[in-house]
Design an enzyme around this catalytic site. Structure first.
Site, PDB file in Angstrom:
ATOM      1  N   SER A  52       0.841  -1.201   0.000  1.00  0.00           N
ATOM      2  CA  SER A  52       0.000   0.000   0.000  1.00  0.00           C
ATOM      3  C   SER A  52       0.867   1.238   0.000  1.00  0.00           C
ATOM      4  O   SER A  52       2.036   1.208   0.361  1.00  0.00           O
ATOM      5  CB  SER A  52      -0.881   0.004   1.243  1.00  0.00           C
ATOM      6  OG  SER A  52      -0.045   0.197   2.374  1.00  0.00           O
ATOM      7  N   LYS A  53       0.231   2.312  -0.417  1.00  0.00           N
ATOM      8  CA  LYS A  53       0.889   3.615  -0.479  1.00  0.00           C
ATOM      9  C   LYS A  53       1.426   4.024   0.878  1.00  0.00           C
ATOM     10  O   LYS A  53       2.419   4.709   0.971  1.00  0.00           O
ATOM     11  CB  LYS A  53      -0.161   4.642  -0.895  1.00  0.00           C
ATOM     12  CG  LYS A  53       0.061   5.233  -2.258  1.00  0.00           C
ATOM     13  CD  LYS A  53      -0.891   6.399  -2.417  1.00  0.00           C
ATOM     14  CE  LYS A  53      -1.208   6.593  -3.873  1.00  0.00           C
ATOM     15  NZ  LYS A  53      -2.251   7.550  -4.131  1.00  0.00           N
TER      16      LYS A  53
END
Ligand code: GLU
Length: 483
Positions: A254-255
């Site tokens: 994930s970011k």
């Protein structure tokens, strides 16, 4: 080698290319090239709310930059276009109508409010939420009446009420799913746009896609897709779902835990060869110890049989190591070109250095560099004289007697003609001997005087790169500043 192998990468243009997207694109590309097939880029932009200006151009330029070049797609016609879903809306509507006629789909007039009520009721009863099929059995007359009254509606697929579906996935093996867990999926939304599920099936069929290779997150949707193929009476493509990408803590990539956009890695100075090599190993391996692969070598070696099922950990340390390895192997002329570009972006842009000098800097620093910017940052003293001296090193290495000792050393250096490493070294040893001190009593203060810092390549290598006059000048400068 089948000439009929056709695969596709089908991103939604959300603004940047995710590393997971690059992995999917790369595997499709490698599979196509390995088998003499075609690699298609299709833009899945039917979710108008998620449209981002310039996203398609950015996607294409990032893929091309990485060398993952598509054969057909927007701007590269191949007889199966248009390759942008928003330009194919009529095709999807016709196909949905066709399914209604055959009894495999139906119009649903339920309002969002009603759907919300159904969901709330199911939630309260702790049931899984799905459409209650309220409109599944409306009479033809009623549908006609409501359509002429202009009622908003969607089109849903009619999932069989019982039975199950089994299919083979080239990576996951046999997958079986009971129809009762499938919803009567919307295939055309009330705005007339298709959903992903309809569009992907229609396009994969019409574009003659032989293998659907995509991320594992699409595995749960595959039974719906297969059902649609059956409704249409079409031959199935082969499916291959690629393992999830994970953060080092095994959560889904994930970011929040770091960069996920390919362009961020590009901007940080990773070489495309290292990125491609790295991404290739996120789920695939050659079955032996080799780790460095060019794109051509990957094409030669790649097979879906060697793609694993378990999640692939995105380990940035590995990417750094690869970048280091690629820098180490890069032809000197290419490093030189890149170093000049790096300098042009640096505070030293206005200065000029000749190629011979820059090549000597490259030889001194390459073994300790991961990125091109390391030459400029870690080797700053090659591009400017130190204007300060690391205070910690100063405290530790600079003794009251250092100044006098360096003065003798600089005098010894001044007597050398075009010294190489050996002559610098011999002069230092002789000076230490005549001063009755250890070599290291001279080496550390000398490094500090010449570079301003306490570590770096071999000291004599640095001296040779800088040359006798500059070394003597820097010693004198340090003596002035450190008095
Ligand atoms: N548009 C989907 C995505 O954004 C494509 C999934 C597929 O390859 O079927 O990932």
């Amino acid at each position: 080698m089948s000439p009929n192998i056709r695969v596709r990468f089908a991103p939604s243009p959300t603004g940047y290319l995710h590393v997971g997207g690059l992995r999917t694109a790369l595997y499709n590309y490698l599979f196509a090239k390995h088998n003499g097939g075609k690699f298609v880029l299709r833009i899945e932009d039917t979710d108008q709310a998620r449209r981002v200006e310039g996203a398609v151009e950015n996607l294409i330029s990032t893929l091309d930059w990485a060398g993952v070049r598509f054969d057909e797609g927007p701007g590269r016609e191949g007889g199966y276009g248009p390759y942008v879903q928003s330009q194919r809306l009529d095709i999807y509507r016709q196909h949905a109508d066709d399914l209604i006629k055959k009894g495999f789909a139906y119009r649903c007039f339920c309002t969002p409010e009603r759907l919300e009520e159904v969901r709330a009721r199911q939630n309260a009863a702790k049931l899984s939420t799905s459409y209650d099929r309220h409109c599944r059995n409306l009479t033809a007359e009623e549908v006609e009446r409501r359509l002429s009254a202009g009622e908003r509606n969607v089109i849903r697929m009619k999932v069989p009420l019982e039975g199950e579906l089994t299919f083979n996935d080239l990576i996951r093996g046999t997958v079986t799913i009971a129809f009762e867990v499938l919803d009567d999926q919307v295939i055309i939304k009330s705005d007339g746009f298709p959903t992903y599920h309809l569009a992907v099936v229609v396009d994969d069929h019409l574009m003659a896609i032989s293998h659907v290779i995509r991320g594992e997150e699409w595995l749960p949707s595959t039974p719906k897709h297969i059902l649609l193929y059956k409704f249409f009476g079409w031959e199935l493509p082969k499916f291959a779902h690629l393992p999830l990408l994970l953060n080092p803590d095994k959560s889904k990539l994930s970011k929040r835990q770091g960069d996920v956009a390919v362009e961020d890695y590009r901007a940080k100075g990773y070489f495309k060869e290292a990125i491609v090599n790295f991404v290739a190993f996120l789920g695939w391996n050659p079955g032996d110890e080799r780790e460095i692969f060019s794109l051509e070598e990957l094409v030669k070696e790649f097979s879906l049989e060697r793609v694993g099922k378990s999640g692939a950990v995105f380990n940035v340390e590995k990417l750094n190591w690869l970048n280091f390895e690629y820098l180490k192997r890069m032809p000197e002329g290419d490093v030189l070109t890149q170093l000049k570009a790096e300098l042009a972006r640096s505070p030293h842009a206005e200065k000029s250095f000749d190629d011979v000098y820059l090549l000597s800097v490259i030889r001194a620093l390459r073994e300790r560099s991961t990125f091109m910017r390391d030459f400029v940052e870690k080797g700053e003293y090659f591009f400017q004289r130190p204007d300060q001296y690391d205070p910690e090193v100063l405290k530790k290495r600079w003794k009251p007697e250092s100044a006098g000792q360096l003065k003798s050393l600089s005098a010894a250096f001044e007597r050398l003609q075009n010294p190489r490493k050996e002559e610098f070294e011999a002069a230092l040893h002789q000076t230490a001997e005549s001063l009755k001190v250890k070599n290291s009593d001279l080496i550390h203060p000398l490094r500090l005087a010449v570079t301003g810092v306490g570590s770096g390549p071999g000291l004599y290598d640095i001296l040779v790169v800088l040359g006798r006059d500059e070394v003597v000048h820097r010693i004198n400068l340090a003596l002035e500043k450190l008095q």
